[in-house]
Structure formats: structure tokens, C-alpha cells
Design an enzyme around this catalytic site. Sequence first.
Site, PDB file in Angstrom:
ATOM      1  N   GLU A  66       0.698  -1.167  -0.078  1.00 11.67           N
ATOM      2  CA  GLU A  66       0.047   0.073  -0.018  1.00 11.67           C
ATOM      3  C   GLU A  66       0.989   1.355   0.113  1.00 11.67           C
ATOM      4  O   GLU A  66       0.378   2.088   0.722  1.00 11.67           O
ATOM      5  CB  GLU A  66      -1.051  -0.116   1.059  1.00 11.67           C
ATOM      6  CG  GLU A  66      -1.863  -1.308   1.046  1.00 11.67           C
ATOM      7  CD  GLU A  66      -3.151  -1.081   2.162  1.00 11.67           C
ATOM      8  OE1 GLU A  66      -3.160   0.053   2.803  1.00 11.67           O
ATOM      9  OE2 GLU A  66      -4.185  -1.701   2.063  1.00 11.67           O
ATOM     10  N   GLU A 125      -6.626  -7.649  -0.858  1.00  9.37           N
ATOM     11  CA  GLU A 125      -7.386  -7.682   0.405  1.00  9.37           C
ATOM     12  C   GLU A 125      -8.519  -7.107   0.380  1.00  9.37           C
ATOM     13  O   GLU A 125      -9.038  -6.116   0.158  1.00  9.37           O
ATOM     14  CB  GLU A 125      -6.327  -6.515   1.586  1.00  9.37           C
ATOM     15  CG  GLU A 125      -4.926  -6.868   1.722  1.00  9.37           C
ATOM     16  CD  GLU A 125      -4.563  -5.959   2.734  1.00  9.37           C
ATOM     17  OE1 GLU A 125      -5.392  -5.105   3.460  1.00  9.37           O
ATOM     18  OE2 GLU A 125      -3.247  -6.002   2.960  1.00  9.37           O
TER      19      GLU A 125
END
Length: 709
Positions: free
Chosen positions: A174, A245
Site C-alpha cells: 500500500e 485484500e
Amino acid sequence: MILIIIMIEGGHVEGGEVTYDGRSLIIDGQRKLLFSGSIHYPRSTPEMWPSLISKAKEGGLDVIQTYVFWNLHEPQLGQYDFSGRNDLVGFIKEIEAQGLYACLRIGPFIEGEWTYGGFPFWLHDIPGIVYRSDNEPFKFYMQNFTTKIVKMMKSESLFASQGGPIILSQIENEYGNIEAAFKKKGASYVRWAAKMAVELQTGVPWLMCKQIDAPDPLINTCNGMMCGETFSGPNSPNKPSLWTENWTSFFQVYGGKPYIRSAEDIAFHVALFIARINGSYINYYMYHGGTNLGRTGAAYVTTSYYDQAPLDEYGLIRQPKWGHLKELHAAMKQCSATLLQGVRTNFSLGQYQEAYVFQEETGGGCVAFLTNYDGHNVTVQFQNTAFELLPKSISILRDCETVIFNTAKVNTEQHNKRILKRTQKFDSSDSWEEFNDVLPKMEDTSLESNTFLEQMNTTKDKSDYLWYTLRFEHNLSCTKPVLHVESFGHVAHAFLNNIYIGAAHGNHNVKGFTMDIPIMLNDGINNISIASVMVGLPDSGAFLERKFTGLRKVEIQCTEKEFYNFINFTWGYQVGLLGEKLQIYREENLDNVVWKQSTETSINRTFTWYKTFFDAPMGNDPVALNLSTMGKGEAWVNGRSIGRYWVSFLDSNGNPSQTMYHIPRSFLKISGNLLVLLEEIGGNPFQIFLNTVSIINVREDITYYHLSQ
Ligand SMILES: *[C@@H]1O[C@H](CO)[C@@H](O)[C@H](O)[C@H]1NC(C)=O
Ligand SMILES: *[C@@H]1O[C@H](CO)[C@@H](O)[C@H](O)[C@H]1NC(C)=O
Ligand SMILES: *[C@@H]1O[C@H](CO)[C@@H](O)[C@H](O)[C@H]1NC(C)=O
Ligand SMILES: *[C@@H]1O[C@H](CO)[C@@H](O)[C@H](O)[C@H]1NC(C)=O
Ligand SMILES: *[C@@H]1O[C@H](CO)[C@@H](O)[C@H](O)[C@H]1NC(C)=O
Ligand SMILES: *[C@@H]1O[C@H](CO)[C@@H](O)[C@H](O)[C@H]1NC(C)=O
Ligand SMILES: *[C@@H]1O[C@H](CO)[C@@H](O)[C@H](O)[C@H]1NC(C)=O
Ligand SMILES: *[C@@H]1O[C@H](CO)[C@@H](O)[C@H](O)[C@H]1NC(C)=O
Ligand SMILES: *[C@@H]1O[C@H](CO)[C@@H](O)[C@H](O)[C@H]1NC(C)=O
Ligand SMILES: *[C@@H]1O[C@H](CO)[C@@H](O)[C@H](O)[C@H]1NC(C)=O
Ligand SMILES: CC(=O)N[C@H]1CO[C@H](CO)[C@@H](O)[C@@H]1O
């Protein structure tokens, strides 16, 4: 289809070259529609891994995804640990033995609600380091660890290209969220990280999640709850849509409530991702969350991690989530050839209704997703047939005719209930002994400084606790002084002249808190001791190496004009508690201190250690302690920490965020198990219960209720 056969037959997966195109991953020449689930090896025990992985497989997963936890593996620079719960190779080999694939998210920054985002704290003391930037010292250590892990996997032949189970690896995590903070060095770091990873030649693709500028050949992937709506897609037409995710719930913090995400909502978004953005890889984060054992949770994160996942904290099947998703996976696998080869078209069926159709050019296979975004039932016409669509649902049609799955329709057989059975109460007063930790005095402290020290850099994360001690001569004239403390730590406990005067704490969403306590000062010399407590290190954000915690300001205020500001006084520091230093939670060290029998007056004491012995409950059901009458601290069983507990921090409904604390079965022997609690705020150990945890199936129409903790 071939994949399904392999899965059903079990056994060794056939690895092979892993490539991809705009449609999907291609393993050994076969296109794949893959369902994946995150299970983090250190959040359970090696004894639990086989059963977790087999329940994941039974739930229709093809892939197990895990992060790699740098601070577990290299706790001291150059000293590695891959034993026990840290046995990464053993975990991957178990996945392989059960015939599943693995996705290895090396990071080595992982965030993951894991203390310091997975970084070992020694990294902080590398001169000139700036984490996650185009910074030579950082890049050196990142490359060093990443290389070590890749070499370790290669030497065990674990990459699919070597015939092993690992089909994907991830570098960074991320980073797109913080890249801008590093200006030009952000983009150059991304390019460096991608090149470094590719040069390690794993033979399988690398991912960067939430990284729209992931350089070729790395694949940018989506994280979130609704990737079917939010993902802008791969950054090249030659890359597939992968979802790394899909949050099955959300991690919980102390002071927060469990986040319940329904099975129906998860199924809706998974189906939408496949239908709308050609998704061909979906990972559930988490499929099993587990337990933040020891001091491994990040700031304020509860010890129980994603208990609401399809496999609960204890590894038990959570219905209807597990079963509903299993049915979705089976339905999608029936259609996978068409989904992976067909041409997709979409058209409107109404104001809030849309059809996505995959049609094979040859062979005639057809799959339709009839999507209803509306909160009402509607009837739509599709290929001259009427279909009733449930509110906020997707109906999946095999052959574009037969509904084989509806995301909003949960099979009534698929409900269960968690049963907590009390097996022991620790109530008889002779069962507990206690030791009151020693309040440090300024002259006992070995470290002095005339400016406030930053907490993490002082403790080096050896302990949650840092004592700040001060002696001063009182000469103010006021009669109602107030101790005013400002902290960037998580909790502060104040003592004045050896008397406990109070505590305050912050919360996950706000940095810092203040504490104001009216006090009575002695004439002349007074002593202040403040314990500043961290509940895990931060795990996110740019410039993590510069994060500041601990006390910021200590004053005694009388009037606006008359006050002491102690900021420039000389303070004495002590890292950790005496009991921690002497490791009195280990059986061999119990004699390092003098314990006394606990009595009814032992209740509600600060900084007190309690110990007792107990026998393991019969059977194999998971075991948990109900600590609902305790305050805050840490618990150990046979010398192994089962995590921090914090029961006194209530959520907005007035309930503790977590009262049940998992004791992994493998920590227990049949009898004579040592339980040690460090209680810092005050609690009642005589009301602690030992429980076993199990599930029973129930039909929704008979009894069904969500059992919270
Ligand atoms: C990592 O660095 C150490 C020296 O700090 C060196 O001995 C080791 O070979 C390096 N490992 C890798 C895989 O680069
Ligand atoms: C999905 O595939 C179709 C072709 O089947 C293509 O037109 C579309 O752009 C793809 N969508 C995404 C988000 O990649
Ligand atoms: C097909 O789907 C795309 C993306 O979801 C949308 O922009 C477009 O309007 C749809 N086409 C039709 C005909 O509904
Ligand atoms: C939708 O229809 C189902 C039966 O098909 C019914 O059980 C349900 O109550 C309806 N829901 C609403 C919101 O009308
Ligand atoms: C951290 O502590 C060391 C001493 O252990 C000190 O030399 C250094 O300046 C401190 N760094 C920061 C950022 O406070
Ligand atoms: C009062 O006490 C403070 C702090 O101990 C000290 O700095 C100051 O000099 C004292 N003032 C007098 C008038 O004694
Ligand atoms: C403060 O600490 C000093 C040194 O330990 C001690 O002599 C003194 O008695 C303490 N004063 C109070 C009021 O506790
Ligand atoms: C503390 O010392 C610093 C540096 O000497 C100074 O700038 C600051 O004003 C002092 N603060 C107080 C409250 O005395
Ligand atoms: C525990 O002690 C604190 C003071 O240290 C007091 O405020 C609190 O009421 C006590 N709680 C119980 C349950 O006795
Ligand atoms: C934990 O124990 C308390 C009483 O000590 C009880 O009220 C509570 O229901 C128990 N929690 C669970 C989940 O069993
Ligand atoms: C990044 C992301 O997708 N966040 C979403 C997660 O899901 C919740 C609830 O559905 C949304 O509110 C967030 O925006």
C-alpha cells in the site's frame, strides 16, 4: 477446471511457470480463477496450521496468502529466527502438502496491524535512515532481508517455477497511500523496489498492492471492501485484475466495537469484482485472523485479530460466512472456463439493475450475473425469462439460464453458534500469589536527561513501559495544585510521593491525550513517577522512523501565573518493570522475587503480578481465559505471552472490546500450567474463568444469534 480436479484430489500441486495476461494468472499454461485467503503464520501456532489450511481448502480456497514478519525473523541485526511460530518454510510446506498455492507478501514493510509495520526496531538506529524512500541505508537493509527470504524459498524449491506452491510475491505494501510524502524519492523508490524484486528471479510475478504506478512487469492490485466498485483496474491491458485484500471484517482496536460484515455483503462484492472488472484472483483479508500473541499487535490493536473472519480467532468455522463463501466459490468454479475465456458484455436491466454476461465464442458456454443495487426486490426480464432479484444482490446464472447462486440468499443450514464452556474459576484465595512491582525512585534510575526522551527510542521496544521520575522542591503558595500531563504515549499512570493518583489514556484515532489530577503537595521535597505505556508501536504512515511517543509536557498548575513547567528539569528514566527484567513470568525465575498469598485485599491493585497454576481442560477444544474482571496488562502461560489485555477500556456501548483471551492448546501441558498476569490498573483475579470454545450447528429458524466475545 483442471485446477478443481487437483483441488479435489488433494496432494502435491503441480507448480510451473507463472505468467499472466489481461485476463488472469496463467500457471503452467492454464488460466486460473483463484480464491485466496490470508492466514498469518505467527498469529497461530504450527500445531494449528494443518487444520486452518484444511478448513480453508474445504471452504473452496486455492491459495493461502501471508505476509512475512521481518521483526520476528531478524529481532537483532543479523540474528535470525525461523523457529516455532516463525517457521515460514514449515508453513509454506504445509500449504504445499495440502495441495494449495501460496502468495508470499514479503513487504518487508507490511503494516498488517503488526507492531512497527513489521520493521525490526533496530532499523530506527541506522544512521541517516529514512524508511520506504529512495534512501541508501534503508534500501540496503530492505534488499538484504528480501534477498534472504527469496533465497530461503528458492533453496527449499518453494516457488512454483521450481515446482513449489508460491505463485505470487509482493514487494512493498500500500505504498501508493504515502508515496506523495516522499516527493521525487517516492517514485524512484517504487522503481528501485520493483527492479530489485524482479532481479531476484523468482520465476513468479510480483505484486504491488494499492500502487497505481507499479512498474512493469509488476501487477498493481486492489485492497478494500468493494474493489468491484473502487478499483480503477490494472495499469496495463496486459495485467489481470487481482484483489489482494477484500476485508472480511475489519481489525478491532481497544475502545472499538467488532465490525460485523455480513456474508451476503462479502459475496456481493466478490461477485461484482468478477463480473464488473474481470476479477480472477480474490483474497480474503483475513480468512483466519488469529491472535496477536506477545507484544506483536500495533498501536491499540486488540489481541484478538479478525475474529469475525470465516475462520474465527480459534480456527473454528464461522457461519454463515464460511459456508456462504464456499458455495460462491463452488458456483464460480463451475463457470470458470467461461469466465476466463468468454467475452464480456453488460447491459442495463432497469434503473439499478445490470447484467454482466460472459459468452464463449466457441463451445457456447455462458454465464450471467444479474445485479440488483437497489434495496428492494425487483423482477427483471433476462433473455425472455423473468427473474426475481433480491435486494442488493447478484444472481449467478449457469448457461445464462439456471440460478446457481444468489449472494443475498444464505442457506439456512449454514448457521452455527459459539459455545463457551466454563471449566474452572480461579476463585479460591489460596490459588493466587502476588508480587507488587517496585515503584522506581529517581535516585535508582540509571538514565537521566534534562529534556524529555522519546519513548520508543528509549525503550528500544524492550518493554511497553517507560518510567519518568522526578524530585522537586515545592515552594508554590497555592492550595489546589493540579498535575497536568500531556502525552503522545497510549496510557499514563501517575504516582505522587509513592501514592497512585490516577491514569489516563488515548485512543487509536487521536494522537496524544492529557491528564489533569488535583493533588496535595508536601512542603519541601516531592517525588513524581509517571509510567508511560505503549500498547503496540505505530504501523502506518510516512516517516515512521520519526514518530514521537511518550510524555510531552508535565506541569503543576496553581494559577495561570503560578505553575511549574518540568520540561527542563532533570528526569530519571527506567525502561520496563522489575518483574519484566527478572522475567518472573517464567517458572524458573519465580524465585527471583518474594510472592505473597493473595487475599480479598489483593483486588484492584496497580502494577501487581499474580500467579497461579492450573490444569488444562480435557479434550482438544480451544481454550480461552475470561479476563472480564481485570483491568489492563499482559498474560503469560508457561512463560509464553498470550498477549496484552485491556478490559477496562470500554467501547461506546460501555462494553470491553475484548474479554476472552486465547491460550493456544500447544502452550499447555496436562497439569501444572503456570499462569502469570501483570495487572497495571487494578482488577479482580478471583473472577477469572477458564473456558473451552466450540461451535454447534443451529438452524436459523430455530435459534440464531451472533455471539459476541
Ligand atoms: C546481509 O547483510 C549482511 C551484512 O550486514 C551480509 O553478511 C549478508 O550476506 C547480507 N545478506 C544478503 C542476502 O545480502
Ligand atoms: C474486462 O474485459 C472486457 C473484455 O471482455 C474489457 O472490455 C474490459 O475493459 C475489461 N475490464 C477491465 C476493468 O479490465
Ligand atoms: C457497462 O459497464 C460499464 C462499467 O461498469 C458502464 O460504464 C457502462 O455504462 C455499461 N454499459 C451499459 C450498456 O450498461
Ligand atoms: C423479497 O422476496 C423474498 C422472497 O422471494 C421475500 O422473502 C422478502 O421478504 C422480499 N424482500 C423485500 C425487501 O421485499
Ligand atoms: C535515540 O537514542 C540514541 C541513544 O540511544 C541517541 O543517540 C539518538 O539521538 C536518539 N535518536 C532520536 C531520534 O531521538
Ligand atoms: C521554587 O522551586 C522551583 C522548582 O523546584 C525552583 O526552580 C525555584 O528556584 C524555587 N523558587 C524559590 C523562590 O525557591
Ligand atoms: C522522595 O524521594 C526521596 C528520595 O528517594 C525520599 O528521601 C523522600 O522521602 C521522598 N519524599 C516523599 C514525600 O515521598
Ligand atoms: C526549556 O529549555 C529550552 C531550551 O533551553 C528553552 O527554549 C525553553 O524555553 C525552556 N522551557 C521552559 C518552560 O523553561
Ligand atoms: C479501584 O481503585 C481506584 C483507585 O485506585 C478506585 O477509584 C476504584 O473505585 C477502585 N475500584 C474498585 C472496583 O474497587
Ligand atoms: C466472562 O465472565 C463474566 C463474569 O466474570 C461474565 O459476566 C461474562 O458473561 C463472561 N463472558 C463470557 C463471554 O463468557
Ligand atoms: C478502501 C475501501 O474500500 N474502503 C471501504 C471499506 O468498506 C467500508 C464499508 O463498506 C467503506 O466505508 C470504505 O470506504
